[in-house]
Design an enzyme around this catalytic site. Sequence first.
Site, PDB file in Angstrom:
ATOM      1  N   GLY A 196       0.849  -1.196   0.000  1.00 63.19           N
ATOM      2  CA  GLY A 196       0.000   0.000   0.000  1.00 63.19           C
ATOM      3  C   GLY A 196       0.873   1.230   0.000  1.00 63.19           C
TER       4      GLY A 196
ATOM      5  N   CYS B 271       5.357  -6.117   1.416  1.00 67.81           N
ATOM      6  CA  CYS B 271       5.687  -4.702   1.414  1.00 67.81           C
ATOM      7  C   CYS B 271       5.037  -3.969   2.602  1.00 67.81           C
ATOM      8  CB  CYS B 271       5.234  -4.146   0.071  1.00 67.81           C
ATOM      9  SG  CYS B 271       6.103  -2.704  -0.388  1.00 67.81           S
ATOM     10  N   TYR B 272       4.037  -3.122   2.397  1.00 72.35           N
ATOM     11  CA  TYR B 272       3.409  -2.446   3.536  1.00 72.35           C
ATOM     12  C   TYR B 272       2.901  -3.480   4.546  1.00 72.35           C
ATOM     13  CZ  TYR B 272       0.418   0.561   6.344  1.00 72.35           C
ATOM     14  OH  TYR B 272      -0.148   1.236   7.402  1.00 72.35           O
TER      15      TYR B 272
ATOM     16  N   HIS C  96       7.802  -7.806  -4.337  1.00 74.82           N
ATOM     17  CA  HIS C  96       6.473  -8.202  -4.810  1.00 74.82           C
ATOM     18  C   HIS C  96       6.501  -9.545  -5.535  1.00 74.82           C
ATOM     19  CE1 HIS C  96       4.217  -4.589  -3.790  1.00 74.82           C
ATOM     20  NE2 HIS C  96       5.374  -3.970  -3.946  1.00 74.82           N
TER      21      HIS C  96
ATOM     22  N   GLU D  61       4.074 -11.163  -6.613  1.00 76.10           N
ATOM     23  CA  GLU D  61       2.932 -11.317  -7.526  1.00 76.10           C
ATOM     24  C   GLU D  61       3.181 -10.760  -8.925  1.00 76.10           C
ATOM     25  OE1 GLU D  61       3.244  -9.364  -5.008  1.00 76.10           O
ATOM     26  OE2 GLU D  61       2.247  -7.428  -5.239  1.00 76.10           O
TER      27      GLU D  61
ATOM     28  N   SER E 276     -26.622  -9.490 -24.287  1.00 72.74           N
ATOM     29  CA  SER E 276     -26.104  -8.622 -25.350  1.00 72.74           C
ATOM     30  C   SER E 276     -25.302  -9.418 -26.367  1.00 72.74           C
ATOM     31  CB  SER E 276     -25.191  -7.556 -24.732  1.00 72.74           C
ATOM     32  OG  SER E 276     -23.991  -8.177 -24.270  1.00 72.74           O
ATOM     33  N   GLY E 277     -24.962 -10.649 -26.002  1.00 74.72           N
ATOM     34  CA  GLY E 277     -24.091 -11.423 -26.877  1.00 74.72           C
ATOM     35  C   GLY E 277     -22.632 -11.297 -26.465  1.00 74.72           C
ATOM     36  N   GLY E 278     -22.334 -10.371 -25.548  1.00 75.10           N
ATOM     37  CA  GLY E 278     -20.972 -10.231 -25.015  1.00 75.10           C
ATOM     38  C   GLY E 278     -20.676 -11.383 -24.049  1.00 75.10           C
ATOM     39  N   VAL E 279     -19.409 -11.504 -23.672  1.00 71.30           N
ATOM     40  CA  VAL E 279     -18.983 -12.649 -22.856  1.00 71.30           C
ATOM     41  C   VAL E 279     -19.733 -12.700 -21.519  1.00 71.30           C
ATOM     42  CG1 VAL E 279     -17.017 -13.755 -21.739  1.00 71.30           C
ATOM     43  CG2 VAL E 279     -16.671 -12.441 -23.816  1.00 71.30           C
ATOM     44  N   ASP E 280     -19.780 -11.563 -20.819  1.00 69.61           N
ATOM     45  CA  ASP E 280     -20.293 -11.592 -19.449  1.00 69.61           C
ATOM     46  C   ASP E 280     -21.784 -11.948 -19.393  1.00 69.61           C
ATOM     47  OD1 ASP E 280     -17.765 -10.717 -19.084  1.00 69.61           O
ATOM     48  OD2 ASP E 280     -18.301  -8.631 -18.673  1.00 69.61           O
ATOM     49  N   SER E 281     -22.589 -11.238 -20.185  1.00 66.27           N
ATOM     50  CA  SER E 281     -24.020 -11.529 -20.090  1.00 66.27           C
ATOM     51  C   SER E 281     -24.310 -12.933 -20.608  1.00 66.27           C
ATOM     52  CB  SER E 281     -24.861 -10.478 -20.825  1.00 66.27           C
ATOM     53  OG  SER E 281     -24.653 -10.537 -22.215  1.00 66.27           O
ATOM     54  N   SER E 282     -23.514 -13.402 -21.578  1.00 65.93           N
ATOM     55  CA  SER E 282     -23.766 -14.741 -22.125  1.00 65.93           C
ATOM     56  C   SER E 282     -23.465 -15.829 -21.095  1.00 65.93           C
ATOM     57  CB  SER E 282     -22.886 -14.996 -23.352  1.00 65.93           C
ATOM     58  OG  SER E 282     -23.143 -14.038 -24.339  1.00 65.93           O
TER      59      SER E 282
ATOM     60  N   LYS F  91     -12.276 -11.707 -15.411  1.00 67.39           N
ATOM     61  CA  LYS F  91     -12.676 -11.961 -16.806  1.00 67.39           C
ATOM     62  C   LYS F  91     -12.146 -13.303 -17.347  1.00 67.39           C
ATOM     63  CE  LYS F  91     -14.477  -9.908 -20.522  1.00 67.39           C
ATOM     64  NZ  LYS F  91     -15.656  -9.034 -20.489  1.00 67.39           N
TER      65      LYS F  91
END
Length: 514
Positions: free
Chosen positions: A55, A82-83, A171, A173, A225-231, A370
């Site tokens: 942070g 770190c922090y 870090h 990550e 909508s045909g997009g990834v998320d709503s599908s 995603k």
Amino acid sequence: MIVDGVLILDFGSQYTQLIARRIREQHVFCEIQPQTYSLAEIQEAKPRAIVMSGGPASVFAEGAPTIDPGILDLGVPVLGICYGMQLISHLLGGRVQRADEREYGPARLEVLKPEGLLHGFEVGTHVDVWMSHGDRVETLPPGFETIARTPNSPFAAVANLERNIFGVQFHPEVAHTPRGVEMLRAFLFEVAGCKPDWTPGSFIEQTVDAIRRQVGNRAAVCGLSGGVDSSVAAMLVSKAIGDRLTCIFVDNGLLRKHEAQSVVHTFRDHFGLKLIHVDAADEFLDALHGVTDPEEKRKIVGRVFIDVFQREAEKLDDVGYLVQGTLYPDVIESLSFKGPSAVIKSHHNVGGLPETLHLELVEPLRLLFKDEVREVGEAMGMPHDVLWRHPFPGPGLAVRCPGAVEREKLDILREAEAIFDEELRAADLYDKIWQAFCVILPVRTVGVMGDERTYDYVIAIRAVDSRDGMTADWSRIPHEVLARVSTRIINEVRGCNRVCYDISSKPPSTIEWE
Ligand code: XMP
């Protein structure tokens, strides 16, 4: 919900989401909570391990974020980055030194004691790590020892091996710490005994159960909508409640070529979802008539969408739930103690639906990043094309048509975009590019075709490389491919006689033109 997963306490690091993704990539579930998450909440959530993020603050600053020290007494393994490490040292009686300047950049870490976090490393091995910190630990708290150092940081990695508390000044990550994943794995599996059971299959099973419990015998509606998320969201809910889910697909006349047919074919014909296809092109285009201001266009598309959706949803019986494809980054953003960032473009996600419809939300993707949404989609047998298509903005082609939106321009745009798409796929570039599309400019220029003078529109083509859409660089598409795209667009699409390639990066440009 964390039970047996990892709790990440966020102290505001730009890398917090990356920590979460690295852990999830090991198929271990983790959740991010602000550092204010209380001891009681943690006791209830029963995490198997806790990671305290980095942070921007200094432990000495007034109001510096801290935790109830009781959290370190729970017997749950802790990794402070770190922090997080400085705070652990500060709370447990070590001494943290205010740094005169930040240490930032690459460093060589020497392994001294390959235990805990460094299980599997050899004594004396040097590994590359990425440093980014201000304050540093000067004296270790009682019971702690150094397990690795760098020339500049004698306490680069420290441990209380009895209590399973670890701290790293670097870090693990980030990609610049190439063996950081091995360290996280050692912490998760050797130290904390986590199980790699966070898989698409187990997610689908648990989520389908949860949706069934939430919705009971009632019905739900979803804007597809045909997009990834709503599908993917619609597919999960349909798996849970079958045809008590109705999907409403609003064709706003601003979609790409063949998009409407393809959505109907995939979801209604192939997957058997109950899908209402609303052709509302006239309503959208009438409302957009003569409007040239980009924000105004976005607002109109959003408003008409809500009107059309609401009208259709009200025709359905007994609907109590609205399905939304909210993802984990949006959830984290809403939990975080930092304010939302400045609005550059309105309506990145269609807003307003929940309030006006008085429906309870079902958000089956709220724990997913995603890439995990795509994995879940793959596990449900959804086509590669649906899962890996380039992002497409809600206001659709309206924002790729600077100036007034007209049918003629939309037709030209759709044809040009289909050619660009086809050529990128043929050159095996489509999947390597974040997003590619065409823009039709509101000017005509002179050209010559055969012996004829032409006076037609200009098409700009845009392709960008990006990791998340927040920053982007224009794609270095080979000239031969650009040449083919240009020749085909000019020869095959009536109404345009010139093609330009957009070589602007974001920032200072944005990806879409409006
Ligand atoms: P910009 O143009 O802001 O776009 O650089 C970043 C990413 O967001 C997409 N985008 C949208 N997505 N609704 C969406 O769902 C919208 O209104 C919207 N506007 C832009 C854009 O295509 C790019 O991927």
